[in-house]
Design a protein around this motif. Structure first.
Motif, PDB file in Angstrom:
ATOM      1  N   GLN A  42       0.828  -1.214   0.000  1.00 53.19           N
ATOM      2  CA  GLN A  42       0.000   0.000   0.000  1.00 53.19           C
ATOM      3  C   GLN A  42       0.861   1.262   0.000  1.00 53.19           C
ATOM      4  N   VAL A  43       1.907   1.280   0.842  1.00 54.47           N
ATOM      5  CA  VAL A  43       2.772   2.462   0.907  1.00 54.47           C
ATOM      6  C   VAL A  43       3.515   2.651  -0.408  1.00 54.47           C
ATOM      7  N   ARG A  44       3.951   1.553  -0.993  1.00 51.99           N
ATOM      8  CA  ARG A  44       4.669   1.646  -2.268  1.00 51.99           C
ATOM      9  C   ARG A  44       3.753   2.179  -3.365  1.00 51.99           C
ATOM     10  N   ALA A  45       2.486   1.795  -3.335  1.00 52.57           N
ATOM     11  CA  ALA A  45       1.549   2.190  -4.390  1.00 52.57           C
ATOM     12  C   ALA A  45       0.942   3.570  -4.155  1.00 52.57           C
ATOM     13  N   ARG A  46       0.624   3.889  -2.888  1.00 54.12           N
ATOM     14  CA  ARG A  46      -0.153   5.100  -2.605  1.00 54.12           C
ATOM     15  C   ARG A  46       0.636   6.185  -1.897  1.00 54.12           C
ATOM     16  N   GLY A  47       1.871   5.882  -1.489  1.00 51.22           N
ATOM     17  CA  GLY A  47       2.743   6.905  -0.913  1.00 51.22           C
ATOM     18  C   GLY A  47       2.212   7.543   0.358  1.00 51.22           C
ATOM     19  N   ASP A  48       2.225   8.870   0.394  1.00 51.33           N
ATOM     20  CA  ASP A  48       1.843   9.615   1.600  1.00 51.33           C
ATOM     21  C   ASP A  48       0.451   9.258   2.103  1.00 51.33           C
ATOM     22  N   GLU A  49      -0.474   9.043   1.183  1.00 46.21           N
ATOM     23  CA  GLU A  49      -1.854   8.744   1.585  1.00 46.21           C
ATOM     24  C   GLU A  49      -1.894   7.497   2.475  1.00 46.21           C
ATOM     25  N   ALA A  50      -1.199   6.449   2.067  1.00 48.63           N
ATOM     26  CA  ALA A  50      -1.157   5.217   2.865  1.00 48.63           C
ATOM     27  C   ALA A  50      -0.367   5.424   4.142  1.00 48.63           C
ATOM     28  N   THR A  69      -0.384   5.425   9.924  1.00 52.19           N
ATOM     29  CA  THR A  69       0.080   6.122  11.130  1.00 52.19           C
ATOM     30  C   THR A  69      -1.098   6.438  12.044  1.00 52.19           C
ATOM     31  N   ASN A  70      -2.183   6.909  11.480  1.00 55.14           N
ATOM     32  CA  ASN A  70      -3.370   7.204  12.282  1.00 55.14           C
ATOM     33  C   ASN A  70      -3.947   5.929  12.899  1.00 55.14           C
ATOM     34  N   VAL A  97      -3.634  12.667  12.044  1.00 52.26           N
ATOM     35  CA  VAL A  97      -2.858  13.429  11.068  1.00 52.26           C
ATOM     36  C   VAL A  97      -3.701  13.659   9.815  1.00 52.26           C
ATOM     37  N   LYS A  98      -3.745  14.919   9.350  1.00 55.40           N
ATOM     38  CA  LYS A  98      -4.537  15.251   8.156  1.00 55.40           C
ATOM     39  C   LYS A  98      -3.675  15.230   6.890  1.00 55.40           C
ATOM     40  N   TYR A 127      11.125   2.764  -0.527  1.00 56.89           N
ATOM     41  CA  TYR A 127      10.605   3.099  -1.852  1.00 56.89           C
ATOM     42  C   TYR A 127      10.346   4.590  -2.053  1.00 56.89           C
ATOM     43  N   GLY A 128      10.329   5.342  -0.951  1.00 55.06           N
ATOM     44  CA  GLY A 128      10.063   6.769  -1.043  1.00 55.06           C
ATOM     45  C   GLY A 128       8.576   7.066  -1.191  1.00 55.06           C
ATOM     46  N   THR A 129       8.157   8.215  -0.676  1.00 58.26           N
ATOM     47  CA  THR A 129       6.793   8.716  -0.882  1.00 58.26           C
ATOM     48  C   THR A 129       6.927  10.171  -1.338  1.00 58.26           C
ATOM     49  N   GLN A 130       5.817  10.865  -1.449  1.00 60.87           N
ATOM     50  CA  GLN A 130       5.880  12.264  -1.856  1.00 60.87           C
ATOM     51  C   GLN A 130       6.626  13.112  -0.817  1.00 60.87           C
ATOM     52  N   SER A 131       6.623  12.663   0.440  1.00 62.53           N
ATOM     53  CA  SER A 131       7.268  13.438   1.503  1.00 62.53           C
ATOM     54  C   SER A 131       8.554  12.816   2.027  1.00 62.53           C
ATOM     55  N   VAL A 132       8.580  11.495   2.121  1.00 65.74           N
ATOM     56  CA  VAL A 132       9.743  10.792   2.667  1.00 65.74           C
ATOM     57  C   VAL A 132      10.657  10.357   1.530  1.00 65.74           C
ATOM     58  N   PRO A 133      11.913  10.795   1.533  1.00 71.59           N
ATOM     59  CA  PRO A 133      12.813  10.418   0.428  1.00 71.59           C
ATOM     60  C   PRO A 133      13.273   8.961   0.520  1.00 71.59           C
ATOM     61  N   LYS A 134      13.483   8.367  -0.622  1.00 66.73           N
ATOM     62  CA  LYS A 134      14.004   6.993  -0.702  1.00 66.73           C
ATOM     63  C   LYS A 134      15.468   6.993  -0.249  1.00 66.73           C
ATOM     64  N   VAL A 135      15.835   6.003   0.554  1.00 70.15           N
ATOM     65  CA  VAL A 135      17.205   5.915   1.071  1.00 70.15           C
ATOM     66  C   VAL A 135      17.946   4.753   0.406  1.00 70.15           C
ATOM     67  N   ASP A 136      19.241   4.683   0.668  1.00 65.92           N
ATOM     68  CA  ASP A 136      20.058   3.601   0.116  1.00 65.92           C
ATOM     69  C   ASP A 136      20.211   2.437   1.095  1.00 65.92           C
ATOM     70  N   LYS A 137      20.072   2.731   2.388  1.00 64.49           N
ATOM     71  CA  LYS A 137      20.227   1.685   3.404  1.00 64.49           C
ATOM     72  C   LYS A 137      19.395   2.053   4.622  1.00 64.49           C
ATOM     73  N   ILE A 138      18.854   1.021   5.284  1.00 68.43           N
ATOM     74  CA  ILE A 138      18.057   1.218   6.498  1.00 68.43           C
ATOM     75  C   ILE A 138      18.731   0.498   7.655  1.00 68.43           C
ATOM     76  N   VAL A 139      18.927   1.206   8.754  1.00 65.13           N
ATOM     77  CA  VAL A 139      19.527   0.621   9.952  1.00 65.13           C
ATOM     78  C   VAL A 139      18.645   0.935  11.161  1.00 65.13           C
ATOM     79  N   GLY A 140      18.860   0.191  12.239  1.00 64.17           N
ATOM     80  CA  GLY A 140      18.141   0.454  13.479  1.00 64.17           C
ATOM     81  C   GLY A 140      17.215  -0.676  13.879  1.00 64.17           C
ATOM     82  N   PRO A 141      16.987  -0.823  15.192  1.00 65.25           N
ATOM     83  CA  PRO A 141      16.183  -1.928  15.725  1.00 65.25           C
ATOM     84  C   PRO A 141      14.689  -1.648  15.662  1.00 65.25           C
ATOM     85  N   GLY A 142      13.907  -2.714  15.763  1.00 66.93           N
ATOM     86  CA  GLY A 142      12.459  -2.562  15.803  1.00 66.93           C
ATOM     87  C   GLY A 142      11.792  -3.865  16.177  1.00 66.93           C
ATOM     88  N   ASN A 143      10.461  -3.862  16.231  1.00 65.82           N
ATOM     89  CA  ASN A 143       9.719  -5.066  16.611  1.00 65.82           C
ATOM     90  C   ASN A 143       9.647  -6.039  15.433  1.00 65.82           C
TER      91      ASN A 143
END
Length: 435
Positions: free
Chosen positions: A43-51, A56-57, A64-65, A202-218
């Motif tokens: 969904q995020v890859r296809a719809r970007g910021d909207e998804a 997030t909400n 968030v509007k 993959y990037g969205t209209q607001s978040v830029p696509k990166v080359d590498k992702i690091v950091g912990p998570g669930n």
């Protein structure tokens, strides 16, 4: 509080099987998690910021509007810093400096050499253009994780660092933002979970696509990182935190008890193991743990962790203790012994080695300098701590002189024809000098 921690002896017939069972950890997501993450990433890859706004909400219970509301500016980071105590800011700055100073020793430089016929060979080292750093959010936030993931990227010369951090119910952690400001994060987005990983990959209209992702998570973050690998690089798929303490029986039992607690308090799946050739000492540590656990605010988590995955292992001698330590290949290994440097030379597999009685793992988590992002679940057999080298890439350099090209072509041509690749052979042969 009574603790039912498993006790093993290396002399027992089934010891190896018991040890393997103790260490076993299956980090593979179940079908429901896989399906959820697949849907979110798609969904995020296809719809970007909207998804991104929609998820997030839904998952962070926000209202968030527009995607613009998800970004926190450098000015807002500075304001967060002003709300944090001077003592904590000072500690974060000191820790950041120590982490930076350590990682500056890891910087790899380009190199080249010239052969007798004039051919030049070498390697060009280049920092990544843009990196995404995932930081767990909410009240259980880790500013130390910000420093450990960002500082080596800064030292490597990464062009832009994008941090994502969830803010459940709109709770923004000022300490995390302060750490981001001190570390030099360029942009911060208040998004988390699989949707944040997808946005970075993959990037969205607001978040830029990166080359590498690091950091912990669930588990959702880990599953998403595994899923997007290939579109972007990732650091690792980390399992629960773990500590292995090897002690000769001469360290204050209270110290070792607290060192074991320091990992157990992370979560119920964390692992704490003590190995010693001194059975009396093992009992002393156990008694200290049963006494000291009552002083811990996270005692319920510690108890579950120790009883589910903790252990005391009695061995014949220090040589056998080291042998077992190499089998475990722990994330954190404490050598609380005489002559720790001598025994460290025998360690082949460990994420980080803490040498001596005055070097608790907790110091490494925050400010010693080496990175606390370490291989878990036995992967120290083939993996290394996060470092500057994770944020640099290498390109080979080849510059043939006419004579050098001719010499190489005489080697390459028969090899290419042996593989039935005629165009390869002819491409090389064109460069052979005529007598």
């Amino acid at each position: 509080m009574k603790l039912n921690i498993r006790e093993f002896s290396s002399k027992s017939a089934g010891f190896r099987a018991e040890l393997e069972s103790l260490l076993a950890w299956d980090s593979v997501s179940d079908a429901n998690v896989q399906q959820s993450v697949t849907d979110i990433v798609t969904q995020v890859r296809a719809r970007g910021d909207e998804a991104l706004v929609e998820f997030t909400n839904r998952f962070d219970r926000r209202d968030v509007k527009h995607a613009k509301e998800l970004e926190i500016s450098r000015e807002q980071m500075a304001q967060a810093k002003s709300r944090v105590s001077e003592a904590l800011v000072s500690s974060l700055e000191a820790a950041a400096k120590r982490v930076r100073d350590y990682h500056e020793h890891q910087v790899q430089n380009s190199w080249q050499y010239q052969e007798a016929d004039g051919t030049v060979l070498g390697q060009k080292v280049t920092p990544l253009d843009r990196v995404g750093v995932y930081v767990p959010g909410g009240k259980a936030a880790y500013p130390s994780s910000v420093l450990m993931n960002v500082m080596p990227a800064k030292v490597a010369g990464v062009g832009e660092i994008i941090m994502v951090v969830p803010t459940p119910d709109g709770f923004v952690n000022d300490i995390v933002l302060t750490a981001a400001y001190i570390a030099g994060v360029d942009r911060v987005f208040t998004v988390g979970g699989a949707q944040a990983i997808a946005a970075l990959a993959y990037g969205t209209q607001s978040v830029p696509k990166v080359d590498k992702i690091v950091g912990p998570g669930n588990i959702y973050v880990a599953t998403a990182k595994r899923m997007v690998f290939g579109a972007v690089g990732i650091d690792m798929i980390a399992g629960p935190s773990e500590i292995l303490v090897v002690c000769d029986g001469k360290t204050n039992p209270d110290w070792i008890a607290m060192d074991l607690f320091s990992q157990a308090e992370h979560d119920e799946d964390a692992q704490s193991i003590l190995i010693s050739p001194n059975m009396d000492y093992i009992q002393q540590v156990k008694q200290a743990m049963e006494r000291l656990i009552e002083t811990q605010s996270r005692k319920d988590i510690i108890k579950v962790s120790l009883e589910n995955r903790g252990a005391f292992i009695h061995v014949l001698d220090m040589e056998e203790a080291i042998e077992i330590a190499n089998l475990v290949a722990a994330e954190h290994l404490e050598l609380s012994v005489d002559e720790p440097e001598k025994w460290a030379q025998k360690i082949r597999h460990a994420g980080a080695i803490f040498m001596g009685r005055h070097t608790p793992e907790a110091l490494g988590d925050y400010c010693a300098g080496p990175n606390h992002v370490l291989p878990t679940s036995g992967t120290a057999r083939f993996s290394s701590p996060l470092g500057v080298y994770d944020f640099q890439k290498r390109s080979s350099l080849i510059n043939c002189s006419p004579e050098g090209a001719s010499n190489l072509a005489k080697i390459a041509s028969p090899l290419a024809r042996g593989e039935s690749l005629e165009a390869h052979a002819m491409s090389a042969e064109y460069r052979i000098l005529k007598d």
